[in-house]
Design an enzyme around this catalytic site. Structure first.
Site, PDB file in Angstrom:
ATOM      1  N   CYS A   1      29.266  47.496  49.081  1.00  0.00           N
ATOM      2  CA  CYS A   1      29.728  48.447  48.063  1.00  0.00           C
ATOM      3  C   CYS A   1      28.577  49.144  47.348  1.00  0.00           C
ATOM      4  O   CYS A   1      28.759  50.240  46.816  1.00  0.00           O
ATOM      5  CB  CYS A   1      30.639  47.753  47.059  1.00  0.00           C
ATOM      6  SG  CYS A   1      29.855  46.408  46.145  1.00  0.00           S
TER       7      CYS A   1
ATOM      8  N   GLU B   1      35.844  46.066  40.064  1.00  0.00           N
ATOM      9  CA  GLU B   1      34.574  46.297  40.757  1.00  0.00           C
ATOM     10  C   GLU B   1      34.884  47.111  41.999  1.00  0.00           C
ATOM     11  O   GLU B   1      35.370  46.576  43.000  1.00  0.00           O
ATOM     12  CB  GLU B   1      33.919  44.961  41.126  1.00  0.00           C
ATOM     13  CG  GLU B   1      33.618  44.070  39.935  1.00  0.00           C
ATOM     14  CD  GLU B   1      32.604  44.658  38.977  1.00  0.00           C
ATOM     15  OE1 GLU B   1      31.953  45.665  39.335  1.00  0.00           O
ATOM     16  OE2 GLU B   1      32.454  44.135  37.868  1.00  0.00           O
TER      17      GLU B   1
END
Length: 466
Positions: A245, A211
């Site tokens: 993010c 991720e």
């Protein structure tokens, strides 16, 4: 040998003794994880705020505690259905035999959590791993040492170390952790470190979920309402001071929308942030290195020809508390650092396009992002975006909230990551979907076993069609 390496071996042994935990055991582990989060909210908020110099406690409740608990509730609700074998069709040549998928725990799972949302990005992967019946070890981030020490203590109070074990340490520990022969490894962090993790995992062919990050665009379609879009984009960019993010990294919009968008953005900044004073609920940058990196990106963009548009009165940078005000960088060059690196802060490049197709071309010219945000699209524009661009996820007329939908998978594509978790996909990620074929009393295979004869050739002509 470091103690956590011995724990890895202990978890392997414990898993061998209980290779398929019952639903009751899994639910108990999820209950304990949820009780840990719910019962220690205040301590966690204080630790994170101290780690960041100041971290807004409301943001911790919303973006860490709430979503962690919702994910656990969702997994508990669906666990028994996920564990059930899934029937699959058999070819007519094998009827009435049966086929199914049997979801088997992988074993001992490694999780490497980042500093920006260390609670949620530890609990989320642990939720999926425990629901799937695995043992787990989590490498906690050195960037938030007070939180990591607290969370390690809390895990030790709730779990036997052969169930869930925390690991503390710096980059050298992280490198060694990545190189262990995990049955699955999930890493959340930067693309650069993700490459190193992938290289470290390669000798063992460790299954990976990465991720990562990237430059997630926010696109205003020609028919978008710039004022409504500005409020949502500013909120997403200011959350955790942009250290997210999936934060919108830059904005693309038609020239005619620029002025109303900037005006609405300034109004939203005044309402949502107000100032950099200590009494405002606006988070600091996590450390001096990251703060100075954003200062550099800002200065380089201005030197390269970008125009600064302040959204709040007063200075943009406040060094003593490592605070940076949300600020627009208008039309920076595409080869500038602010357009090449993931920003991870409250700097917001805004660029104008001539037509909607040009905006999509700009997105496709860069690495594939973790998220894409599209405001005010017509049906044809939405379809063109979904079919013509690649991203880990998409939100329409909103930012960030796709990650909070427990039934949606979360993950990146290409440089922004590989693999998915959350939702049923999280359970599948940490499971071995074992295909099982059950032979019926009628065995059609007997008709084509050696020795081959005329009957075999007749059967093959019938089966193949010639």
């Amino acid at each position: 040998m470091q103690p956590w390496v011995s724990l890895f071996k202990d978890q392997r042994s414990a898993f061998a003794q209980e290779p398929y935990p019952s639903a009751k055991v899994r639910l108990d582990r999820l209950d304990r994880l949820g009780a840990l989060v719910l019962g220690h909210q205040g301590q966690i908020e204080e630790a994170l705020s101290a780690d960041f110099s100041y971290r807004c406690k409301v943001e911790t409740k919303l973006a860490e505690t709430f979503v962690s608990l919702e994910g656990i509730k969702y997994s508990k609700k669906n666990l028994k259905a996920w564990m059930a074998p899934v029937p699959r069709a058999v070819s007519r040549w094998f009827f009435p035999s049966k086929a199914e998928i049997f979801y088997q725990p992988k074993g001992v799972v490694g999780v490497i959590a980042p500093w920006n949302y260390p609670l949620y990005l530890s609990v989320g992967p642990l939720t999926a791993a425990l629901a799937a019946g695995n043992r787990a070890m989590v490498k906690l981030p050195e960037g938030t040492p007070l939180f990591s020490a607290l969370f390690a203590k809390l895990l030790g109070e709730r779990f036997d170390p052969t169930e869930v074990a925390p690991v503390l340490g710096g980059p050298e520990v992280g490198a060694a952790f990545s190189a262990m022969p995990w049955d699955h490894l999930l890493f959340t962090g930067s693309t650069a470190v993700g490459r190193a993790v992938m290289a470290a995992a390669a000798p063992h062919l460790t299954p990976l979920t990465l991720e990562l990050g990237g430059k997630s665009p926010a696109i205003l379609a020609p028919s978008a309402d710039p004022a409504k879009a500005a409020v949502k984009i500013l909120a997403a960019k200011a959350l955790n001071a942009g250290q997210t993010c999936i934060a919108p990294d830059y904005v693309l919009l038609p020239q005619k929308q620029l002025e109303p968008f900037l005006a609405a953005l300034a109004q939203a900044a005044q309402t949502q942030v107000g100032s950099l004073e200590p009494d405002r609920d606006y988070s600091s940058l996590v450390n001096l290195k990251h703060y100075q990196r954003l200062e550099r990106l800002h200065q380089e963009a201005l030197a390269a020809g970008a125009k600064e548009v302040k959204l709040l009165p007063g200075p943009v940078f406040l060094p003593p508390k490592r605070r940076i005000a949300p600020v627009v960088l208008l039309n920076p060059p595409w080869d500038s650092g602010v357009m090449q690196e993931e920003i991870f802060g409250p700097l917001l490049p805004v660029l104008t396009y001539q037509n909607f197709g040009e905006a999509l071309e700009w997105v496709n010219a860069g690495p594939r992002p973790l998220a894409l945000y599209l405001f005010g699209p017509k049906k044809t524009e939405l379809e063109a975006t979904l079919k013509g661009t690649h991203s880990g996820g998409v939100a329409v007329n909103q930012c960030l909230l796709q990650v909070a939908q427990d039934d949606l998978p979360f993950g990146g594509v290409g440089p922004s990551g590989m693999g998915r978790y959350h939702g049923p996909e999280g359970f599948v990620t940490f499971s071995n979907p074992k295909g099982v074929y059950r032979q019926s009393w009628l065995d059609a295979g007997a008709l084509v076993r050696p020795p081959y004869n005329q009957r075999t050739h007749w059967m093959l002509r019938w089966m193949i069609g010639k």
